[in-house]
Enzyme design. Structure first.
Site, PDB file in Angstrom:
ATOM      1  N   MET A  30       0.846  -1.190   0.000  1.00  0.00           N
ATOM      2  CA  MET A  30       0.000   0.000   0.000  1.00  0.00           C
ATOM      3  C   MET A  30       0.888   1.249   0.000  1.00  0.00           C
ATOM      4  SD  MET A  30      -3.439  -0.874   2.065  1.00  0.00           S
ATOM      5  CE  MET A  30      -2.852  -0.533   3.704  1.00  0.00           C
ATOM      6  N   LEU A  33       6.595   3.040   1.693  1.00  0.00           N
ATOM      7  CA  LEU A  33       7.516   1.904   1.804  1.00  0.00           C
ATOM      8  C   LEU A  33       8.611   2.148   2.837  1.00  0.00           C
ATOM      9  CD1 LEU A  33       7.901   1.043  -2.000  1.00  0.00           C
ATOM     10  CD2 LEU A  33       6.227   0.181  -0.350  1.00  0.00           C
ATOM     11  N   HIS A  34       8.980   1.072   3.516  1.00  0.00           N
ATOM     12  CA  HIS A  34      10.097   1.102   4.463  1.00  0.00           C
ATOM     13  C   HIS A  34      10.964  -0.129   4.208  1.00  0.00           C
ATOM     14  CE1 HIS A  34       7.713  -1.895   6.538  1.00  0.00           C
ATOM     15  NE2 HIS A  34       6.727  -1.024   6.707  1.00  0.00           N
ATOM     16  N   HIS A  37       9.276  -3.521   3.520  1.00  0.00           N
ATOM     17  CA  HIS A  37       8.826  -3.754   2.134  1.00  0.00           C
ATOM     18  C   HIS A  37      10.026  -4.052   1.230  1.00  0.00           C
ATOM     19  CE1 HIS A  37       5.581  -0.870   3.557  1.00  0.00           C
ATOM     20  NE2 HIS A  37       4.869  -1.873   3.125  1.00  0.00           N
ATOM     21  N   GLN A 148       6.197 -11.301   7.613  1.00  0.00           N
ATOM     22  CA  GLN A 148       5.753 -12.030   8.804  1.00  0.00           C
ATOM     23  C   GLN A 148       5.178 -11.080   9.861  1.00  0.00           C
ATOM     24  OE1 GLN A 148       5.372 -15.141   9.521  1.00  0.00           O
ATOM     25  NE2 GLN A 148       4.979 -14.862  11.718  1.00  0.00           N
ATOM     26  N   LYS A 149       5.487  -9.791   9.749  1.00  0.00           N
ATOM     27  CA  LYS A 149       4.916  -8.833  10.705  1.00  0.00           C
ATOM     28  C   LYS A 149       3.396  -8.929  10.676  1.00  0.00           C
ATOM     29  CE  LYS A 149       4.208  -4.580  10.802  1.00  0.00           C
ATOM     30  NZ  LYS A 149       2.972  -3.906  10.770  1.00  0.00           N
ATOM     31  N   LEU A 184       9.078  -2.491  11.951  1.00  0.00           N
ATOM     32  CA  LEU A 184       8.791  -1.422  10.991  1.00  0.00           C
ATOM     33  C   LEU A 184       7.349  -1.541  10.497  1.00  0.00           C
ATOM     34  CD1 LEU A 184      12.013  -1.143   8.783  1.00  0.00           C
ATOM     35  CD2 LEU A 184      11.449  -0.072  10.974  1.00  0.00           C
ATOM     36  N   SER A 186       4.333   1.124   8.261  1.00  0.00           N
ATOM     37  CA  SER A 186       4.037   2.439   7.679  1.00  0.00           C
ATOM     38  C   SER A 186       3.333   3.313   8.706  1.00  0.00           C
ATOM     39  CB  SER A 186       3.155   2.281   6.442  1.00  0.00           C
ATOM     40  OG  SER A 186       3.794   1.438   5.519  1.00  0.00           O
ATOM     41  N   ARG A 187       2.620   2.675   9.643  1.00  0.00           N
ATOM     42  CA  ARG A 187       1.858   3.437  10.647  1.00  0.00           C
ATOM     43  C   ARG A 187       2.755   3.997  11.756  1.00  0.00           C
ATOM     44  NH1 ARG A 187      -2.373  -0.441   9.075  1.00  0.00           N
ATOM     45  NH2 ARG A 187      -4.146   0.772   8.328  1.00  0.00           N
TER      46      ARG A 187
END
Ligand code: PAF
Length: 280
Positions: A30, A33-34, A37, A148-149, A184, A186-187
């Site tokens: 979505m 990116l971090h 990703h 896996q997060k 990590l 995005s939120r």
């Protein structure tokens, strides 16, 4: 990197890749990116002839009142990162392209999709399963990569791939963490400096529970008690769930064994964060 917005064009390009015999690796995202990703993209790059990514903030997986409107959108930056990592094809549809006005079909993964995050966020996994199945149909990847997060998402998508006979392999990649242990997400961008410190308690809870297991404590009740002691130490953190479950069915288990999933979700301020580990 070729950027495509239209479904029909994407289908054509992907059909061409498959006809040429390419192993196609897909990373649905979505955006915002971090490194988490990017670790998926790197794995896809290493495994595949062609790497396809998608950036689509899927409205169907957000309930009214959730963060759809404020979800971080960093398209230019995302493009640069994906290009740098060697992505060949990027799909960036608009919402109307994915869900035209007359679209009425959804994919619901009953049971698994209603547990843990599915219980806290009713309808969320119908949104996820619907968009991911559409992406799989459009791209036809050989393998698709997920973090896996989002262990609950992985369980839901595994069940979907099996039930709907998607001819692809779902690959799960390890959680990527900041140096201090925060998974990590995005939120994480929503967190104030103070909340960022408080959020560490999720990882600390997971570490405490791993330690209990390493010391021989496998009973879920004792594990959850030990975890809760850590999790409830921080005022400002509201527990959504802390659970020991079977990683595939997401049903609670009385004692943690190989393949059990220990998972937590909690609100730090108004931001809902998750973390987990698999018992080995
Ligand atoms: O994990 C995510 O970012 C999303 O749920 C996904 C799989 C891209 C579907 O919108």
């Amino acid at each position: 990197m070729q950027i495509v917005q239209r479904v029909v064009e994407m289908q054509g390009v992907c059909r061409g890749l498959r006809r040429g015999g390419a192993v196609v690796g897909m990373v649905p995202t979505m955006g915002a990116l971090h490194e988490g990703h990017l670790s998926l993209v790197r794995r896809a790059r290493a495994d595949s002839d062609a790497v396809v990514a998608s950036v689509f903030v899927n409205p169907l997986q957000f309930a009214p009142g959730e963060d759809l409107a404020k979800y971080p959108r960093t398209f230019e930056e995302d493009c640069r990162a994906l290009e740098r990592e060697g992505v060949d094809l990027l799909f960036v549809p608009q919402a109307e392209e994915m869900y035209p006005g007359d679209a009425v079909t959804t994919v619901s993964v009953l049971g698994v999709g209603d547990r843990l995050d599915g219980a806290s966020r009713p309808g969320h996994f119908t949104g996820v399963a619907t968009v991911v199945s559409k992406l799989f149909h459009i791209v036809g990847p050989t393998r698709a990569y997920f973090g896996q997060k989002d262990a609950v998402q992985v369980a839901v998508l595994r069940q979907m791939v099996k039930d709907l006979n998607f001819d692809l392999e779902l690959v799960t990649c390890p959680i990527v963490r900041d140096a201090d242990g925060l998974a990590l997400s995005s939120r994480n961008r929503y967190l104030s400096a103070e909340e960022r410190k408080q959020a560490l308690v999720l990882h600390q809870t997971m570490m405490r529970m791993q330690q209990i297991i390493a010391e021989g404590g496998r009973q879920s009740e004792a594990l959850l008690r030990g975890g809760m002691e850590v999790l409830q130490r921080v005022a400002g953190v509201r527990v959504d769930y802390l659970s020991v479950v079977d990683a595939h069915t997401l049903l609670p288990v009385t004692s943690a064994a190989r393949g059990s999933l220990v998972a937590v979700a909690a609100f730090v301020g108004s931001t809902r964060l998750i973390d987990n580990f698999l018992v080995d």
